[in-house]
Design an enzyme around this catalytic site. Structure first.
Site, PDB file in Angstrom:
ATOM      1  N   THR A   1       0.876  -1.226  -0.037  1.00  0.00           N
ATOM      2  CA  THR A   1      -0.011   0.040   0.108  1.00  0.00           C
ATOM      3  C   THR A   1       0.911   1.224  -0.078  1.00  0.00           C
ATOM      4  OG1 THR A   1      -1.730  -1.056   1.186  1.00  0.00           O
ATOM      5  CG2 THR A   1      -1.541   1.251   1.338  1.00  0.00           C
TER       6      THR A   1
ATOM      7  N   ASN B   1      -3.807 -12.461   2.860  1.00  0.00           N
ATOM      8  CA  ASN B   1      -3.442 -13.205   3.787  1.00  0.00           C
ATOM      9  C   ASN B   1      -4.773 -13.785   4.528  1.00  0.00           C
ATOM     10  OD1 ASN B   1      -2.767 -14.115   6.769  1.00  0.00           O
ATOM     11  ND2 ASN B   1      -0.788 -13.224   5.973  1.00  0.00           N
ATOM     12  N   CYS B   2      -5.863 -13.007   4.477  1.00  0.00           N
ATOM     13  CA  CYS B   2      -6.992 -13.595   5.053  1.00  0.00           C
ATOM     14  C   CYS B   2      -7.779 -14.669   4.227  1.00  0.00           C
ATOM     15  CB  CYS B   2      -8.029 -12.431   5.598  1.00  0.00           C
ATOM     16  SG  CYS B   2      -7.333 -11.020   6.474  1.00  0.00           S
TER      17      CYS B   2
ATOM     18  N   PRO C   1      15.608   8.701  12.665  1.00  0.00           N
ATOM     19  CA  PRO C   1      14.982   9.352  11.559  1.00  0.00           C
ATOM     20  C   PRO C   1      15.102   8.515  10.188  1.00  0.00           C
ATOM     21  CG  PRO C   1      16.564  10.330  13.126  1.00  0.00           C
ATOM     22  CD  PRO C   1      16.510   9.302  13.473  1.00  0.00           C
TER      23      PRO C   1
ATOM     24  N   TYR D   1      10.246   4.473   9.032  1.00  0.00           N
ATOM     25  CA  TYR D   1       8.873   4.347   9.302  1.00  0.00           C
ATOM     26  C   TYR D   1       8.438   2.834   9.443  1.00  0.00           C
ATOM     27  CZ  TYR D   1       8.680   9.150   7.417  1.00  0.00           C
ATOM     28  OH  TYR D   1       9.008  10.479   7.164  1.00  0.00           O
TER      29      TYR D   1
ATOM     30  N   LYS E   1     -37.189   0.299  13.833  1.00  0.00           N
ATOM     31  CA  LYS E   1     -36.109   0.573  14.959  1.00  0.00           C
ATOM     32  C   LYS E   1     -35.134  -0.621  14.747  1.00  0.00           C
ATOM     33  CE  LYS E   1     -40.230   1.542  18.000  1.00  0.00           C
ATOM     34  NZ  LYS E   1     -40.758   0.735  19.351  1.00  0.00           N
TER      35      LYS E   1
END
Length: 563
Positions: A14, A41-42, A276, A279, A434
């Site tokens: 991603t 994976n799922c 630094p 990520y 409802k």
């Protein structure tokens, strides 16, 4: 700008695609140690069970398709073996050729995911013992099943992967047993809600050995014996270890990055590590729980994908912030759907929160429209503030819709009372005027304004049986005869007004019915006539399911499994 990404599945893939969409000039290289990228994976258990038959359906992208569309170098079968933050390089090994080299970076993204938890148990080298995490694991299990036609399987672990795999192996006709160290499957659920999952699993012929800890494995009689802590064992033609996952963070540790819960990588809300220009995202990172603000691990695909996107934004000059995970999840269990979001009652109380719950059994859509099915909903909220903490739903239709509404309400920081005000879509085939979510809100609103006072299953053992309170069952005579709680007087709701003289106004009345609705109406009748009442949360249907499950679990502790 050159970006190197370690891991090419959810978060890594991603991030790579998002960086390219934001920066056409960036050089992007992804190293993935398995042979596949961007895989589902799922979906792996469903390939084993033939629900997914084409192996190519498991991979959303290939290195070739990724390069063709994004001009990103996806190097599979390449393992990053070390990170050198001081000179901004990583060491890489080509797993096909053995070649080793260093790759420089301007920005580094770690998305190594997690690996199956493998405790130090005897017999872990057994040939017929498998784990399931990667596409390669899936193909290995599937090939063994196709070539050897095993008749039985023992699965150690009753979480998402263990339960999904158990269902799929059962669909192949195998005799399946799940062993779980806790006394329930699916720990995101409270044990009372897990009882409905257990009932569905047992109905489809899966054996449960709950409260049993696995001690080791021994190859025997052409299969494998799973050794339990009570000295007994369970035999299967194959066994699968699915007791959870552990963050795969040895690279981060060796590079000196700060680590947190269970060795996970500590990141800030911009997904930046303590070093630094590095990520991290996905199953390897520590996150804040959105409800409790606790540091935690939540290994789900949704958060991993969002985190990867945010990292890309921040690398490309943006300022995206990750506000925490709340663990929203859903699972198919044969014909059943089970879903949860936020925290359960057990977690809330362990966290020191003063929590209460409502339990209701609404229909999936309007009762007069054919095909409606009952679901069981448990909504957890904080007393006094009525802060919405979490929800669990088990049912057959419309479960995913309602859990998503509740997950959104938590994210929007709505109170539990405000659920009554949600303007939700209605047509008879889909809902009721409802909606079940509104109904939960109405119930909590009644608690807030004093119209409803509850008693819970946990209160049953402490109810005095000395005649100082009245125990009242307001179901029909026929329902009562089919099963009831000892000590409860039966006065059907529709006869109640005419039989008030049979009740003592000086004694509080604890009322029960099948689902909680008729007993609530009875409580209002009684309150209007000077009685003090408490309504049972969940009804006899809920009580019966939970009590029967507890008996079976205790039986499994005595004999090794229930049937």
């Amino acid at each position: 700008m050159k970006v190197v990404i370690v891991g090419g599945v959810a978060g890594g893939a991603t991030a790579a695609a998002r960086i390219r969409r934001l920066n056409e000039q960036a050089e992007i290289v992804v190293f993935e140690r398995s042979g596949y990228i961007s895989y589902a994976n799922c979906g792996l258990p469903y390939y084993i069970g033939d629900a997914i038959t084409d192996p190519e359906e498991l991979t959303l992208q290939t290195p070739e398709s990724f390069f063709s569309r994004f001009r990103i170098m996806m190097k599979v079968l390449h393992e990053v073996t070390a990170i050198y933050p001081d000179r901004k390089t990583v060491s890489v090994r080509n797993l096909k050729t053995g070649e080793e080299f260093e790759e420089g970076y301007d920005k580094l993204i770690l998305s190594p995911g997690a690996k199956p938890t493998q405790p130090k148990l005897s017999g872990m080298e057994a040939d017929k013992l498998f784990t399931l995490r990667t596409v390669e694991d899936t193909f290995k299990i599937k090939a063994y099943i196709n070539n050897n036609h095993p008749k039985s399987a023992v699965i150690a672990g009753g979480g998402f992967i263990g339960l999904e795999l158990a269902e799929n192996l059962r669909e192949l006709g195998m005799d399946v047993t799940i062993v779980q160290s806790q006394k329930q499957l699916m720990m995101p659920f409270d044990s009372d809600m897990a009882a409905f999952i257990h009932a569905e699993v047992r109905k489809h012929g899966i054996h449960l050995a709950l409260g049993h800890k696995v001690e080791g494995f021994i190859e025997k009689d052409g299969g494998v014996n799973v050794l339990l802590s009570d000295g007994t064992s369970l035999h299967g033609d194959i066994a699968v270890l699915a007791i959870g996952v552990t963050p795969d963070t040895h690279l981060a540790k060796e590079a000196g990055l700060e680590l947190g819960v269970r060795g996970s990588i500590v990141v800030n809300d911009r997904m930046e590590t303590s070093v630094p220009d590095i990520y991290a995202a996905g199953d390897a990172v520590q996150v804040k729980h959105f409800v409790t603000d606790e540091d935690t691990l939540i290994s789900l695909a949704g958060p991993a994908n969002k985190q990867g996107r945010m990292i890309a934004d921040n690398i490309c000059g943006g300022d995206s912030r990750y506000m925490g995970s709340q663990g929203s999840s859903v699972i198919k269990v044969f014909d059943l759907t089970a879903a949860s979001t936020g925290i359960n009652e057990t977690h809330a109380k362990n966290a020191g929160l003063n929590a209460d719950t409502v339990i209701l059994s609404p229909m999936s859509h309007a009762g007069y429209y054919p095909g409606g099915k009952v679901m069981t909903m448990k909504v957890v909220f904080e007393k006094e503030t009525y802060r919405l903490l979490g929800a669990q739903i088990v049912g057959y239709e419309g479960v995913d819709k309602r859990i998503d509404v509740l997950a959104t309400a938590i994210r929007a920081k709505m109170t539990a009372v405000e659920l009554k005000d949600l303007d939700l879509a209605y047509a008879p085939p889909y809902s009721s005027a409802k909606d079940p979510v509104n109904m939960a809100g109405f119930m909590i609103d009644n608690i807030a304004n004093g119209t409803l006072k509850q008693w819970h299953l946990a209160d049953l053992e402490s109810l005095p049986m000395d005649g100082s309170v009245t125990l009242l069952d307001t179901r029909t005579v026929g329902e009562y005869r089919l099963g009831h709680i000892d000590g409860f007087l039966n006065i059907p709701l529709d006869e109640l007004r005419e039989r008030l003289n049979e009740l003592d106004r000086s004694k509080p009345i604890y009322v029960i019915c099948q689902s909680g609705l008729r007993s609530y109406i009875a409580s209002r009748i009684l309150e209007g006539n000077g009685f003090a009442t408490y309504n049972f949360s969940g009804g006899f249907r809920f009580y019966d399911t939970v009590i029967n499950d507890r008996a079976l679990v205790e039986s499994s502790l005595a004999c090794g499994m229930d049937k």
